[in-house]
Design a protein around this motif. Structure first.
Motif, PDB file in Angstrom:
ATOM      1  N   ALA A 154      -0.257  23.162  13.299  1.00 47.25           N
ATOM      2  CA  ALA A 154      -1.135  23.083  14.463  1.00 47.25           C
ATOM      3  C   ALA A 154      -2.407  22.302  14.169  1.00 47.25           C
ATOM      4  O   ALA A 154      -2.935  21.599  15.037  1.00 47.25           O
ATOM      5  N   SER A 155      -2.914  22.368  12.929  1.00 49.73           N
ATOM      6  CA  SER A 155      -4.165  21.685  12.593  1.00 49.73           C
ATOM      7  C   SER A 155      -4.010  20.166  12.593  1.00 49.73           C
ATOM      8  O   SER A 155      -5.002  19.434  12.675  1.00 49.73           O
ATOM      9  N   GLU A 156      -2.768  19.652  12.471  1.00 45.12           N
ATOM     10  CA  GLU A 156      -2.540  18.196  12.477  1.00 45.12           C
ATOM     11  C   GLU A 156      -2.367  17.647  13.891  1.00 45.12           C
ATOM     12  O   GLU A 156      -2.339  16.432  14.075  1.00 45.12           O
ATOM     13  N   LEU A 157      -2.201  18.512  14.882  1.00 40.45           N
ATOM     14  CA  LEU A 157      -1.917  18.065  16.245  1.00 40.45           C
ATOM     15  C   LEU A 157      -3.134  18.259  17.141  1.00 40.45           C
ATOM     16  O   LEU A 157      -3.753  19.316  17.159  1.00 40.45           O
ATOM     17  N   ALA A 158      -3.470  17.207  17.888  1.00 38.89           N
ATOM     18  CA  ALA A 158      -4.545  17.324  18.875  1.00 38.89           C
ATOM     19  C   ALA A 158      -4.034  18.134  20.060  1.00 38.89           C
ATOM     20  O   ALA A 158      -2.826  18.181  20.331  1.00 38.89           O
ATOM     21  N   ASP A 173       4.445  16.344  24.118  1.00 34.23           N
ATOM     22  CA  ASP A 173       5.146  16.720  25.339  1.00 34.23           C
ATOM     23  C   ASP A 173       6.652  16.637  25.097  1.00 34.23           C
ATOM     24  O   ASP A 173       7.107  16.362  23.980  1.00 34.23           O
ATOM     25  N   ALA A 174       7.434  16.846  26.152  1.00 33.91           N
ATOM     26  CA  ALA A 174       8.887  16.913  25.992  1.00 33.91           C
ATOM     27  C   ALA A 174       9.477  15.625  25.433  1.00 33.91           C
ATOM     28  O   ALA A 174      10.475  15.648  24.702  1.00 33.91           O
ATOM     29  N   ALA A 175       8.837  14.473  25.741  1.00 32.96           N
ATOM     30  CA  ALA A 175       9.369  13.195  25.266  1.00 32.96           C
ATOM     31  C   ALA A 175       9.266  13.061  23.754  1.00 32.96           C
ATOM     32  O   ALA A 175       9.986  12.261  23.152  1.00 32.96           O
ATOM     33  N   ASN A 176       8.363  13.842  23.119  1.00 29.18           N
ATOM     34  CA  ASN A 176       8.175  13.754  21.674  1.00 29.18           C
ATOM     35  C   ASN A 176       9.038  14.747  20.904  1.00 29.18           C
ATOM     36  O   ASN A 176       8.990  14.773  19.674  1.00 29.18           O
ATOM     37  N   VAL A 225       0.851  -1.195   0.000  1.00 22.85           N
ATOM     38  CA  VAL A 225       0.000   0.000   0.000  1.00 22.85           C
ATOM     39  C   VAL A 225       0.882   1.239   0.000  1.00 22.85           C
ATOM     40  O   VAL A 225       1.663   1.458   0.933  1.00 22.85           O
ATOM     41  N   GLY A 226       0.791   2.019  -1.059  1.00 23.65           N
ATOM     42  CA  GLY A 226       1.543   3.265  -1.154  1.00 23.65           C
ATOM     43  C   GLY A 226       0.613   4.459  -1.084  1.00 23.65           C
ATOM     44  O   GLY A 226      -0.606   4.326  -0.908  1.00 23.65           O
ATOM     45  N   ALA A 227       1.182   5.646  -1.231  1.00 25.48           N
ATOM     46  CA  ALA A 227       0.390   6.874  -1.130  1.00 25.48           C
ATOM     47  C   ALA A 227      -0.725   6.917  -2.163  1.00 25.48           C
ATOM     48  O   ALA A 227      -1.814   7.440  -1.902  1.00 25.48           O
ATOM     49  N   THR A 228      -0.492   6.329  -3.347  1.00 26.22           N
ATOM     50  CA  THR A 228      -1.513   6.387  -4.397  1.00 26.22           C
ATOM     51  C   THR A 228      -2.716   5.520  -4.076  1.00 26.22           C
ATOM     52  O   THR A 228      -3.773   5.693  -4.679  1.00 26.22           O
ATOM     53  N   GLU A 229      -2.577   4.549  -3.157  1.00 27.68           N
ATOM     54  CA  GLU A 229      -3.712   3.697  -2.777  1.00 27.68           C
ATOM     55  C   GLU A 229      -4.544   4.300  -1.646  1.00 27.68           C
ATOM     56  O   GLU A 229      -5.579   3.743  -1.269  1.00 27.68           O
ATOM     57  N   ILE A 230      -4.105   5.413  -1.079  1.00 25.81           N
ATOM     58  CA  ILE A 230      -4.772   5.993   0.090  1.00 25.81           C
ATOM     59  C   ILE A 230      -5.465   7.282  -0.312  1.00 25.81           C
ATOM     60  O   ILE A 230      -4.854   8.177  -0.897  1.00 25.81           O
ATOM     61  N   SER A 231      -6.768   7.375  -0.029  1.00 28.71           N
ATOM     62  CA  SER A 231      -7.527   8.583  -0.337  1.00 28.71           C
ATOM     63  C   SER A 231      -7.133   9.705   0.607  1.00 28.71           C
ATOM     64  O   SER A 231      -6.733   9.459   1.765  1.00 28.71           O
ATOM     65  N   ASP A 232      -7.259  10.945   0.136  1.00 29.30           N
ATOM     66  CA  ASP A 232      -6.986  12.095   0.991  1.00 29.30           C
ATOM     67  C   ASP A 232      -7.905  12.064   2.209  1.00 29.30           C
ATOM     68  O   ASP A 232      -9.089  11.718   2.110  1.00 29.30           O
ATOM     69  N   ASN A 233      -7.344  12.409   3.365  1.00 30.82           N
ATOM     70  CA  ASN A 233      -8.094  12.501   4.629  1.00 30.82           C
ATOM     71  C   ASN A 233      -8.709  11.169   5.057  1.00 30.82           C
ATOM     72  O   ASN A 233      -9.704  11.141   5.780  1.00 30.82           O
ATOM     73  N   SER A 234      -8.134  10.033   4.598  1.00 31.68           N
ATOM     74  CA  SER A 234      -8.706   8.734   4.945  1.00 31.68           C
ATOM     75  C   SER A 234      -8.093   8.121   6.199  1.00 31.68           C
ATOM     76  O   SER A 234      -8.628   7.168   6.746  1.00 31.68           O
ATOM     77  N   ILE A 235      -6.954   8.634   6.664  1.00 31.41           N
ATOM     78  CA  ILE A 235      -6.286   8.081   7.845  1.00 31.41           C
ATOM     79  C   ILE A 235      -6.421   9.045   9.013  1.00 31.41           C
ATOM     80  O   ILE A 235      -6.064  10.221   8.916  1.00 31.41           O
ATOM     81  N   ASP A 236      -6.990   8.538  10.120  1.00 38.37           N
ATOM     82  CA  ASP A 236      -7.048   9.331  11.338  1.00 38.37           C
ATOM     83  C   ASP A 236      -6.314   8.580  12.439  1.00 38.37           C
ATOM     84  O   ASP A 236      -5.679   7.547  12.199  1.00 38.37           O
ATOM     85  N   GLY A 237      -6.407   9.076  13.666  1.00 37.33           N
ATOM     86  CA  GLY A 237      -5.672   8.463  14.769  1.00 37.33           C
ATOM     87  C   GLY A 237      -6.000   7.004  14.983  1.00 37.33           C
ATOM     88  O   GLY A 237      -5.151   6.224  15.438  1.00 37.33           O
ATOM     89  N   GLY A 238      -7.227   6.590  14.651  1.00 36.37           N
ATOM     90  CA  GLY A 238      -7.618   5.203  14.859  1.00 36.37           C
ATOM     91  C   GLY A 238      -6.885   4.232  13.967  1.00 36.37           C
ATOM     92  O   GLY A 238      -6.818   3.033  14.260  1.00 36.37           O
TER      93      GLY A 238
END
Length: 275
Positions: A164-168, A173-176, A132-145
């Motif tokens: 900022a819009s990609e981060l909940a 935190d500091a570990a990341n 599965v590459g980028a061409t097999e994945i629809s835009d906005n089809s992958i979320d945190g789940g």
């Protein structure tokens, strides 16, 4: 003749007469199709393996005639199954096709479309590694789940790809954060680099005066870091105090020279504010 006639001879002759006169006798291979009433050959009349391919009219074997799992990959010619042969929703195959029996060799190019796939029928076990590459994945089809915890690293992210819009909220935190990787532009708040000039005598000896300085991004309540980059006249001090309004902070200029304060001309400063 009468002298040889016995009871046994009479019974034998009578039995032969009854056998010949009471029914019809057939020699081998004399029963033909015209002798059989249509529809009268039943399953019990057929011997084991009596029906061969040559006895079946072409195109007469239907789906209902096939037992579950009767069709396997070895009975399907390579490359002969096309899109027209597959009903919508038949992959996974119907019960007449053995599990895993249709392989890529039996499928013609372009024979499987989205309409031929049952909902939720493809799982990780059906996918090859890295298939599965980028061409097999629809835009906005992958979320945190869909993301495995701790599975995304710096190498997986493009430059400037996370905003900022990609981060909940509260997700980083500091570990990341890689040590020594953040610059001031990565920190929410205000910042400015510039110079300050004050006229001679602007602050009386032994006193301090407020100096308003504009700084974009500063908000009321921010902490202030005020750094003087050039040498000030001896006895003159300056330091940041607080953010008094949006995009504006207050600094103090103090005169401890023992006399009139000399002029401050184009002294470079660096100012930062933090929420």
């Amino acid at each position: 003749m009468l002298r040889h006639l016995t009871f046994a001879n009479v019974c034998s002759a009578l039995a032969l007469t009854i056998a010949l006169g009471g029914g019809t006798a057939y020699a081998a291979s004399t029963i033909k199709s015209k002798d059989i009433v249509n529809g009268q050959v039943k399953t019990p009349d057929l011997g084991k393996n009596a029906v061969t391919s040559a006895k079946i009219r072409n195109g007469q074997v239907r789906l209902a005639d096939l037992a579950a799992g009767a069709v396997t990959g070895t009975t399907v010619a390579d490359g002969t199954i096309t899109l027209a042969d597959l009903a919508a929703g038949t992959i996974p195959p119907p019960t007449t096709i053995g599990d895993g029996s249709i392989t890529e060799l039996q499928l013609a190019d372009g024979s499987v479309s989205t309409a031929k796939l049952q909902e939720n029928s493809i799982n990780a076990g059906k996918l090859q590694t890295d298939s599965v590459g980028a061409t097999e994945i629809s835009d906005n089809s992958i979320d945190g789940g869909e993301l495995v915890d701790n599975s995304i690293f710096a190498a997986d992210l493009g430059a400037d790809s996370v905003t900022a819009s990609e981060l909940a909220n509260n997700s980083v935190d500091a570990a990341n954060v890689i040590n020594d990787s953040l610059t001031f532009s990565d920190i929410d708040g205000g910042g400015a680099t510039g110079s300050i000039s004050l006229p001679a005598g602007s602050v009386p000896d032994g006193e301090c005066e407020n100096v308003a300085i504009g700084i974009g991004g500063a908000t009321v309540g921010d902490a202030v870091v005020f750094s003087v980059q050039d040498a000030l006249p001896e006895g003159v001090l300056m330091y940041g105090v607080r953010v008094t309004a949006t995009n504006s902070m207050t600094a103090l200029a103090c005169n401890f020279t023992g006399g009139a304060m000399p002029a401050v001309s184009n002294v470079s400063v660096r100012i930062l504010t933090f929420h």
